[in-house]
Design an enzyme around this catalytic site. Structure first.
Site, mmCIF file in Angstrom:
data_model
loop_
_atom_site.group_PDB
_atom_site.id
_atom_site.type_symbol
_atom_site.label_atom_id
_atom_site.label_comp_id
_atom_site.label_asym_id
_atom_site.label_seq_id
_atom_site.Cartn_x
_atom_site.Cartn_y
_atom_site.Cartn_z
ATOM 1 N N GLY A 11 7.309 7.286 2.654
ATOM 2 C CA GLY A 11 7.304 6.951 4.074
ATOM 3 C C GLY A 11 7.094 5.457 4.218
ATOM 4 O O GLY A 11 7.329 4.694 3.277
ATOM 5 N N ARG A 24 7.533 -8.598 0.394
ATOM 6 C CA ARG A 24 6.788 -7.487 1.003
ATOM 7 C C ARG A 24 6.568 -6.379 -0.045
ATOM 8 O O ARG A 24 7.475 -5.998 -0.776
ATOM 9 C CB ARG A 24 7.576 -6.946 2.188
ATOM 10 C CG ARG A 24 6.971 -5.727 2.882
ATOM 11 C CD ARG A 24 7.563 -4.432 2.379
ATOM 12 N NE ARG A 24 7.079 -3.271 3.131
ATOM 13 C CZ ARG A 24 7.273 -2.023 2.738
ATOM 14 N NH1 ARG A 24 7.942 -1.752 1.646
ATOM 15 N NH2 ARG A 24 6.796 -1.017 3.454
ATOM 16 N N THR A 82 11.189 6.620 -1.321
ATOM 17 C CA THR A 82 10.635 6.559 -2.672
ATOM 18 C C THR A 82 10.876 7.842 -3.459
ATOM 19 O O THR A 82 10.778 8.936 -2.903
ATOM 20 C CB THR A 82 9.110 6.342 -2.553
ATOM 21 O OG1 THR A 82 8.894 5.257 -1.669
ATOM 22 C CG2 THR A 82 8.489 6.079 -3.890
ATOM 23 N N GLY A 87 5.275 2.277 3.939
ATOM 24 C CA GLY A 87 4.144 1.887 3.109
ATOM 25 C C GLY A 87 2.946 1.377 3.874
ATOM 26 O O GLY A 87 1.798 1.699 3.565
HETATM 27 N N1 GLY Z 1 7.123 3.879 0.722
HETATM 28 C C1 GLY Z 1 7.900 2.817 0.297
HETATM 29 C C2 GLY Z 1 7.675 1.560 0.991
HETATM 30 O O1 GLY Z 1 7.167 1.538 2.097
HETATM 31 O O2 GLY Z 1 8.013 0.533 0.451
#
Ligand code: GLY
Length: 340
Positions: free
Chosen positions: A205, A181, A153, A207
């Protein structure tokens, strides 16, 4: 005079965006303009394979994007989840942050909203992301979803000369994720949180791991209780790991935090405008422990399992004991040189 402006973002991929955005803050534009500029630059770059155009495809080979924006003055929050062909999801998220209701939209609802407001659309699957998808063993790789090793991200935190703070995040999420998702990024308190009375934090990281600890809110609350950003990041990440990660990971990760200091090019960007207007610098974490001033100290922390957080505060913080000792050491060193 520029006072108190700062920006911090995740990963080297945001360098160009930060270069474009920082002069805006320097010209006293509101913080949202700088954040949008930085995030949009990353979203538009086909070479960045985890955000926006050319992002990581889901299991069906479609690029499904999440983005969010939070205004630290109003606590206004907007986000889009699982959107497919919106060119700049961060723009839609920012737009939605002005609403009291219906500010977090997903998939078709978000798409219709973006169409009705005239936002740009394009196919977000680049030839490179298609090639990556085609060449992957879907059955095998979808079994072990991890944060993309070239980073995931983009998170940008900023504070303008009015001391208004805000945060924007954007991601394509995990490679080969199940269609629909949603990760932490568009979830307020998990992927991002901003409160101009205290500070901002954002996380990257996996999510699912981040959401279990509402990490960004947790960091901001620690700063509200007086912690400096570095200590707040480290404490929140460490507490979270100990509580939520599986026994092997927790045992491995505790108690020492793992920095990514070995790879300078992987460090996030730290741009304290009040201190140095150019060039953009990347500091090793040890340097980050020294706040640019006691009033504001953008920080970065990372733990081995791939949880990463950045934070900046808008309130006075006392230097941590470690920082104080470091200052003392430098002071004694210079005194001894001066006196000898
Ligand atoms: N941190 C982004 C995700 O897990 O989608």
């Amino acid at each position: 005079m520029i006072k108190n402006c700062c920006m911090i973002s995740t990963w080297k991929m945001s360098l160009l965006g930060m270069k474009r955005a920082a002069p805006l803050l320097k010209r006293n534009v509101p913080v949202h303009e700088a954040i949008l500029m930085a995030v949009k630059t990353v979203e538009d770059d086909p070479a960045i394979s985890s955000v926006g155009y050319g992002g990581l495809p889901n299991l069906n080979g479609e690029v499904e994007l999440d983005a969010a924006y939070m205004n630290g003055d109003t606590l206004g929050f907007g986000g889009v989840m699982s959107v497919k062909n919106i060119k700049n999801p961060i723009e839609v998220a920012f737009d939605l942050s002005h609403y009291q209701r219906n500010c977090l939209l997903s998939d078709i609802g978000a798409t219709r909203y973006a169409q009705s407001k005239g936002f740009a659309f394009q196919n977000m699957l680049s030839p490179e992301s298609k090639k990556r998808y085609d060449q992957t063993d879907k059955m095998r790789d979808s079994e072990m979803l991890e944060a993309y090793k070239e980073h995931d991200t983009v998170c940008v935190i900023g504070m303008d000369h009015r001391r208004s703070m805000a945060c924007g995040v954007s991601t394509s999420g995990l490679f080969l994720k199940m269609p629909g998702r949603v990760g932490d990024s568009p979830i307020i308190g998990s992927g991002l949180y901003a409160d101009s009375e205290v500070g901002c934090a954002a996380a990257t990281g996996v999510g699912e791991d981040i959401m279990k600890g509402c990490l960004s809110f947790s960091i901001v609350e620690k700063m509200r209780n007086g912690m400096d950003p570095q200590t707040a990041c480290e404490t929140a990440l460490q507490q979270h790991l100990q509580r939520f990660c599986d026994a092997i990971t927790a045992a491995e990760a505790s108690p020492s935090l793992q920095w990514t200091a070995m790879e300078m090019q992987e460090l996030p960007l730290h741009y304290p405008l009040s201190r140095s207007l150019s060039p953009i610098k990347t500091f090793p974490p040890s340097f980050m422990l020294l706040p640019t001033s006691v009033e504001k100290s953008p920080s970065f922390s990372r733990i081995r399992v791939g949880l990463t957080a950045i934070a900046a505060t808008n309130q006075s913080v006392k230097p941590s004991r470690g920082t104080f000792l470091l200052y003392l050491l430098f002071f004694s060193f210079f005194c001894s040189i001066f006196l000898s």
